[in-house]
Design a protein around this motif. Structure first.
Motif, PDB file in Angstrom:
ATOM      1  N   GLY A 243    -120.972  -3.258 -29.053  1.00 46.55           N
ATOM      2  CA  GLY A 243    -121.739  -2.252 -28.181  1.00 46.55           C
ATOM      3  C   GLY A 243    -123.101  -2.136 -29.001  1.00 46.55           C
ATOM      4  O   GLY A 243    -123.912  -1.611 -28.354  1.00 46.55           O
ATOM      5  N   VAL A 246    -126.138  -3.768 -27.668  1.00 46.61           N
ATOM      6  CA  VAL A 246    -126.753  -3.221 -26.181  1.00 46.61           C
ATOM      7  C   VAL A 246    -128.205  -3.209 -25.693  1.00 46.61           C
ATOM      8  O   VAL A 246    -128.672  -3.804 -24.903  1.00 46.61           O
ATOM      9  N   SER A 271    -122.729  -8.792 -15.908  1.00 44.57           N
ATOM     10  CA  SER A 271    -122.598  -8.028 -17.118  1.00 44.57           C
ATOM     11  C   SER A 271    -121.727  -6.992 -16.989  1.00 44.57           C
ATOM     12  O   SER A 271    -121.697  -6.251 -16.100  1.00 44.57           O
ATOM     13  N   TYR A 272    -120.718  -6.743 -18.053  1.00 42.86           N
ATOM     14  CA  TYR A 272    -119.817  -5.881 -17.864  1.00 42.86           C
ATOM     15  C   TYR A 272    -119.706  -4.939 -19.230  1.00 42.86           C
ATOM     16  O   TYR A 272    -119.599  -5.280 -20.193  1.00 42.86           O
ATOM     17  N   TRP A 273    -119.279  -3.443 -19.090  1.00 44.18           N
ATOM     18  CA  TRP A 273    -118.980  -2.692 -20.055  1.00 44.18           C
ATOM     19  C   TRP A 273    -117.659  -2.502 -20.078  1.00 44.18           C
ATOM     20  O   TRP A 273    -117.271  -1.986 -18.865  1.00 44.18           O
ATOM     21  N   ASN A 275    -113.631  -1.955 -22.733  1.00 46.39           N
ATOM     22  CA  ASN A 275    -112.965  -1.834 -23.710  1.00 46.39           C
ATOM     23  C   ASN A 275    -112.027  -2.770 -24.231  1.00 46.39           C
ATOM     24  O   ASN A 275    -111.159  -3.105 -23.653  1.00 46.39           O
ATOM     25  N   SER A 286    -116.509   0.495 -26.595  1.00 46.28           N
ATOM     26  CA  SER A 286    -116.390  -0.618 -25.748  1.00 46.28           C
ATOM     27  C   SER A 286    -117.266  -1.906 -25.920  1.00 46.28           C
ATOM     28  O   SER A 286    -118.370  -1.587 -26.876  1.00 46.28           O
ATOM     29  N   ARG A 287    -117.173  -2.974 -25.239  1.00 47.05           N
ATOM     30  CA  ARG A 287    -117.908  -4.183 -25.976  1.00 47.05           C
ATOM     31  C   ARG A 287    -118.736  -4.675 -24.486  1.00 47.05           C
ATOM     32  O   ARG A 287    -118.041  -4.989 -23.490  1.00 47.05           O
ATOM     33  N   PRO A 288    -120.013  -4.483 -24.332  1.00 43.82           N
ATOM     34  CA  PRO A 288    -120.659  -5.143 -23.089  1.00 43.82           C
ATOM     35  C   PRO A 288    -120.340  -6.946 -23.364  1.00 43.82           C
ATOM     36  O   PRO A 288    -120.515  -7.524 -24.381  1.00 43.82           O
ATOM     37  N   TYR A 322    -124.815   3.982 -22.665  1.00 43.17           N
ATOM     38  CA  TYR A 322    -123.714   2.995 -23.208  1.00 43.17           C
ATOM     39  C   TYR A 322    -122.855   4.117 -24.254  1.00 43.17           C
ATOM     40  O   TYR A 322    -121.481   4.005 -24.170  1.00 43.17           O
ATOM     41  N   ALA A 326    -119.068   4.568 -23.959  1.00 46.04           N
ATOM     42  CA  ALA A 326    -118.158   4.257 -25.138  1.00 46.04           C
ATOM     43  C   ALA A 326    -117.246   5.616 -25.491  1.00 46.04           C
ATOM     44  O   ALA A 326    -115.872   5.326 -26.015  1.00 46.04           O
TER      45      ALA A 326
END
Length: 420
Positions: A243, A246, A271-273, A275, A286-288, A322, A326
């Motif tokens: 994250g 971002v 693209s996805y955000w 966990n 979270s990881r984008p 973001y 998160a």
């Protein structure tokens, strides 16, 4: 968990009893005599009723008392005529993906389950295809591919071809040919009184059906334009970032890849955000995940086109969105399966078609955004909390766009946006 299960079972029992009583009050024998021999009817308590009437979302679900599974267009006609005569609500189900909260207003009535209306017929000249109203996208793409053809279809194979298409319909080939709805050449549609009509380029209904088309009738079949396959090879690359990247990630994507909506027609970037606690055991934010895309103008929109700088969310604004996301999915949060999707489809084909030619309102925008908050059932209070979080994220992103109202792509709408 035990309390939740008991509550759910009790509610189901009460609903089933209500459904059964209501079903006995209506004489369906007269209706069944009008059907084709292959029609199916499911009543509450029967083996297939639950499967045919369940949706993928349990939020504000529809309640139905009988399921009719038509096998011909006339079966749909007769069902609608019967419902109109008896003043009964009715609702078409098509692959059960609908999630808009207004579906919860259906508290009794007839479900028309489109599953048996599944057919893909390529014309002899190879220029068009006729697709039955309940056909899934996978059958469309597979059948056409085997014939050396293709058309614009939705990205999800398990969804129907028509459901996204009636809302405009984004798809992998839209950079070349436009939206799913832009391929329509004619359609058969059953309107509210039970009349079956074939419409094409002439009536106002044809204009209206391509954008908010779910609202005007039940489409039993559509004829769409098809194309020769030009490229049989494709590739996909998935890259995952933490994250803290971002801002840098989206800035680089804007500058070098998507270039404010003008990426090549055959390049799609999503693209996805989400966990991923296994990515870093010490930090469960979270990881984008990318292919990266343009930052959004606002959630729930179908895109964000050749944007003015004033309509672009600021970098601090993207970071704020973001961080809010998160913070609310960390650790043991009941919302830790929350997913935010950003779909960076190419737009050349979509924007080459006149904005006034159909009711689809967003040809000048680029990014459909879907905040999908997934959680186990926990009652009205938890539902309200989830809705509040989604609205807060939507507001944070929208604040940076300079817009007074957030345009809503009907296929992604939540239900509180209003007609405008």
């Amino acid at each position: 968990m035990r309390l939740q299960v008991v509550t759910a079972v009790t509610a189901l029992a009460a609903t089933s009893a209500c459904q059964s009583r209501w079903s006995r009050d209506v004489d369906y024998k007269a209706l069944s005599k009008m059907f084709s021999s292959s029609v199916k009817i499911y009543y509450p308590g029967s083996g297939n009723f639950e499967g045919a009437s369940s949706r993928w979302s349990n939020l504000d679900i529809s309640t139905v008392n009988i399921v009719v599974v038509p096998s011909t267009e006339n079966d749909v006609v007769e069902t609608v005529k019967f419902a109109d005569k008896k003043k009964l609500p009715f609702l078409a189900y098509n692959s059960a993906h609908g999630a808009i909260t207004t579906l919860g207003k259906m508290t009794r009535g007839i479900e028309i389950y489109m599953d048996q209306l599944s057919r893909v017929d390529v014309t002899k000249d190879g220029k068009t295809v006729t697709i039955a109203g309940g056909t899934k996208s996978k059958l469309v793409t597979d059948t056409l591919w085997n014939a050396g053809k293709q058309t614009v279809a939705g990205a999800c194979e398990c969804a129907s071809y028509l459901s996204p298409g009636l809302g405009g319909g984004h798809g992998w080939l839209q950079g070349r040919h436009g939206l799913i709805a832009d391929q329509f050449e004619s359609m058969n549609i059953v309107v509210a009184k039970g009349t079956l009509a074939t419409i094409n380029s002439s009536p106002e209904l044809w204009w209206a059906a391509k954008g908010p088309g779910h609202n005007f009738g039940i489409v039993t079949s559509v004829t769409s334009e098809i194309f020769d396959i030009e490229h049989k090879d494709w590739a996909i690359k998935i890259i995952t970032f933490k994250g803290d990247k971002v801002e840098e990630l989206y800035d680089a994507a804007n500058k070098h890849l998507l270039k404010n909506g003008t990426q090549p027609a055959d390049v799609i970037s999503r693209s996805y955000w989400f966990n991923d606690p296994d990515a870093d055991a010490s930090n469960k934010a979270s990881r984008p995940s990318t292919p990266p895309i343009l930052p959004p103008s606002t959630p729930w929109t179908p895109s964000l086109s050749k944007r003015r700088e004033a309509a672009t969310p600021t970098s601090p604004n993207r970071k704020k969105a973001y961080e809010f996301f998160a913070e609310n999915i960390r650790g043991s949060s009941v919302f830790n399966n929350w997913l935010v999707t950003f779909d960076g489809y190419s737009m050349q084909g979509v924007q080459s078609i006149g904005a006034k030619s159909t009711a689809f309102a967003f040809r000048d925008q680029n990014i459909p955004i879907g905040p999908l908050i997934t959680y186990m059932p926990g009652g009205a209070e938890l539902d309200d909390k989830a809705a509040k979080l989604g609205k807060q994220l939507r507001q944070i992103l929208d604040e940076g766009s300079g817009r007074e109202h957030a345009p809503a792509y009907v296929n992604y709408a939540f239900g509180d946006e209003g007609p405008k």
